[in-house]
Design a protein around this motif. Sequence first.
Motif, PDB file in Angstrom:
ATOM      1  N   SER A   1     -14.197  -9.771  13.876  1.00  0.00           N
ATOM      2  CA  SER A   1     -14.167 -10.638  12.692  1.00  0.00           C
ATOM      3  C   SER A   1     -13.511 -11.986  12.976  1.00  0.00           C
ATOM      4  O   SER A   1     -13.764 -12.962  12.252  1.00  0.00           O
ATOM      5  CB  SER A   1     -13.442  -9.939  11.538  1.00  0.00           C
ATOM      6  OG  SER A   1     -12.096  -9.661  11.874  1.00  0.00           O
TER       7      SER A   1
ATOM      8  N   ILE B   1     -21.340 -13.415   5.358  1.00  0.00           N
ATOM      9  CA  ILE B   1     -20.491 -13.067   6.501  1.00  0.00           C
ATOM     10  C   ILE B   1     -20.354 -11.552   6.619  1.00  0.00           C
ATOM     11  O   ILE B   1     -20.555 -10.973   7.688  1.00  0.00           O
ATOM     12  CB  ILE B   1     -19.109 -13.728   6.352  1.00  0.00           C
ATOM     13  CG1 ILE B   1     -19.254 -15.245   6.424  1.00  0.00           C
ATOM     14  CG2 ILE B   1     -18.149 -13.228   7.437  1.00  0.00           C
ATOM     15  CD1 ILE B   1     -18.011 -16.004   6.050  1.00  0.00           C
TER      16      ILE B   1
ATOM     17  N   CYS C   1     -15.770 -18.499   7.796  1.00  0.00           N
ATOM     18  CA  CYS C   1     -15.573 -17.755   9.050  1.00  0.00           C
ATOM     19  C   CYS C   1     -14.363 -18.296   9.808  1.00  0.00           C
ATOM     20  O   CYS C   1     -13.559 -17.530  10.353  1.00  0.00           O
ATOM     21  CB  CYS C   1     -16.823 -17.886   9.929  1.00  0.00           C
ATOM     22  SG  CYS C   1     -17.865 -16.418   9.950  1.00  0.00           S
TER      23      CYS C   1
ATOM     24  N   PRO D   1     -19.660 -13.457  14.941  1.00  0.00           N
ATOM     25  CA  PRO D   1     -19.879 -13.498  13.493  1.00  0.00           C
ATOM     26  C   PRO D   1     -20.808 -14.631  13.059  1.00  0.00           C
ATOM     27  O   PRO D   1     -21.560 -14.494  12.088  1.00  0.00           O
ATOM     28  CB  PRO D   1     -18.461 -13.703  12.936  1.00  0.00           C
ATOM     29  CG  PRO D   1     -17.553 -13.182  13.990  1.00  0.00           C
ATOM     30  CD  PRO D   1     -18.221 -13.516  15.270  1.00  0.00           C
ATOM     31  N   TYR D   2     -20.761 -15.734  13.795  1.00  0.00           N
ATOM     32  CA  TYR D   2     -21.597 -16.884  13.450  1.00  0.00           C
ATOM     33  C   TYR D   2     -23.068 -16.610  13.750  1.00  0.00           C
ATOM     34  O   TYR D   2     -23.951 -17.046  13.017  1.00  0.00           O
ATOM     35  CB  TYR D   2     -21.114 -18.125  14.201  1.00  0.00           C
ATOM     36  CG  TYR D   2     -19.669 -18.475  13.917  1.00  0.00           C
ATOM     37  CD1 TYR D   2     -19.336 -19.293  12.853  1.00  0.00           C
ATOM     38  CD2 TYR D   2     -18.642 -17.964  14.706  1.00  0.00           C
ATOM     39  CE1 TYR D   2     -18.010 -19.612  12.579  1.00  0.00           C
ATOM     40  CE2 TYR D   2     -17.313 -18.259  14.450  1.00  0.00           C
ATOM     41  CZ  TYR D   2     -17.002 -19.090  13.379  1.00  0.00           C
ATOM     42  OH  TYR D   2     -15.686 -19.381  13.110  1.00  0.00           O
TER      43      TYR D   2
ATOM     44  N   LEU E   1     -24.310 -14.387  11.034  1.00  0.00           N
ATOM     45  CA  LEU E   1     -24.425 -15.200   9.821  1.00  0.00           C
ATOM     46  C   LEU E   1     -25.750 -15.943   9.807  1.00  0.00           C
ATOM     47  O   LEU E   1     -26.474 -15.926   8.803  1.00  0.00           O
ATOM     48  CB  LEU E   1     -23.255 -16.200   9.755  1.00  0.00           C
ATOM     49  CG  LEU E   1     -23.290 -17.253   8.638  1.00  0.00           C
ATOM     50  CD1 LEU E   1     -23.180 -16.600   7.272  1.00  0.00           C
ATOM     51  CD2 LEU E   1     -22.164 -18.280   8.842  1.00  0.00           C
TER      52      LEU E   1
END
Length: 451
Positions: A139, A105, A357, A145-146, A149
């Motif tokens: 964040s 992450i 996450c 963020p995914y 990732l």
Amino acid sequence: MGKRSQFSSNFGVIAAAVGSAVGLGNIWKFPYVAGQNGGGAFLLVYLLCVLVMGLPALITEMSIGRMAQTSPVSAFKKLTGNNHWTFIGVMGVLSSFIVMSFYFIVAGWTLEYICQSISTLSFSGMTSDELTEIFDEFSTNSFRPYIWLVVFIAVTGLVIYMGVQKGIEKGSKVMMPLLFAIMLYLMLHAFFTNDVSEGYEFYLKADFSKITPTVLIQALGQAFFSLSIALGIIITYGSYVKEGNVVTTCLQISILDTLVAFMAGLVIFPAVFSYGIEPSAGPELAFVAMPAVFSQMGGGIVFAILFFLLLALAALTSTISLYEALVAMLNDTFGIKRGLANLIVGLAVLTVGIIVCNSINGHSIFLICGKTCFDWCDLITTNYLLPIGGLALMIFFGWVYDQKKVHDALMEFGMKEWFYKIYIVLVRFIIPIIIILVMLNQFGIFENLKN
């Protein structure tokens, strides 16, 4: 199972192992942990932990891997002929998986901030509050963020798919020199363009009154985390090595890893002090404090891109090693082909990474005792699993395993007799005692005795 892959050169071994050791722990985590624990005082304790505990532990893991020529879980069974000590390998692999669940992450954040550095022209004109808002918004975002990732897992999986020599070794040989070059450039720039006196004094002057049990715990955990001790990585990489002096190799790894952490402080602390940023800013130091620095400096866009590229490279060299430890375990222990093992690890990490996450996003279902899954993963591995795993390694290699075999193997791996006498005392007595004392303090035993 076919013939085991091997690194093609000693430089390849060092590049891969240093790549494993050098990561976000050095550049993202070390500066803010040092900032929270007294700067120079923490640095001094950390260096002692690396020398007295990190180096012998590194030699132990590398030697176990070379002796067994297999990954962690299988290694202890192969050496002992039973399953009694395979729990050490299981703990290492479990620790690697837990670390990956939050590490990927943060690694993804580095890619986001490379893009942010370009799109905002190095965060030009933004205040600290605005930068904090950008970090918090990103964040906790339900999408970006995914995506990062997935990207970071995919890139790591691709390197693993290419194999030990063509993927891990070749990639490390390119990325590690580039990482050091960027770090050196940023360090020299900080020295020549900032008022470094206040930052250097905070970072290099040891205030012994700041050395507390908490500092010792943090330094020990950071040393183990940074050197990849008790994660199963060094045993795995050791199994890909047949030649070379184990002491020299591990000493070079320790020095280079510590050098990167030290250089990171020389980059970050002069900058944050010059621009009035709090040095103990916490995990956001790299993603809020440093952008605040870049927004105020001439040519900030160049340095912002270089800094986050540095973080991304450091993260990638570490995610590769964490990922490989699990792939090798599935391949060696369960006979799963590397391609399928690669896919299994990737999907498992992605699944848990999504949960972590979500915990950052504030979903209460993923909060435990008020802490996010991210916080718990970091806390459990750094403060508990790694020290306990390190203690178990010392007990196994120093007491349980046939000491004649230990001595003969270390002599075969190039260790000198005089060094062996120091090493075995550290492994059998000094390191276990220190870890036990640190763990007792961690559980509040000494505080209870005072009461």
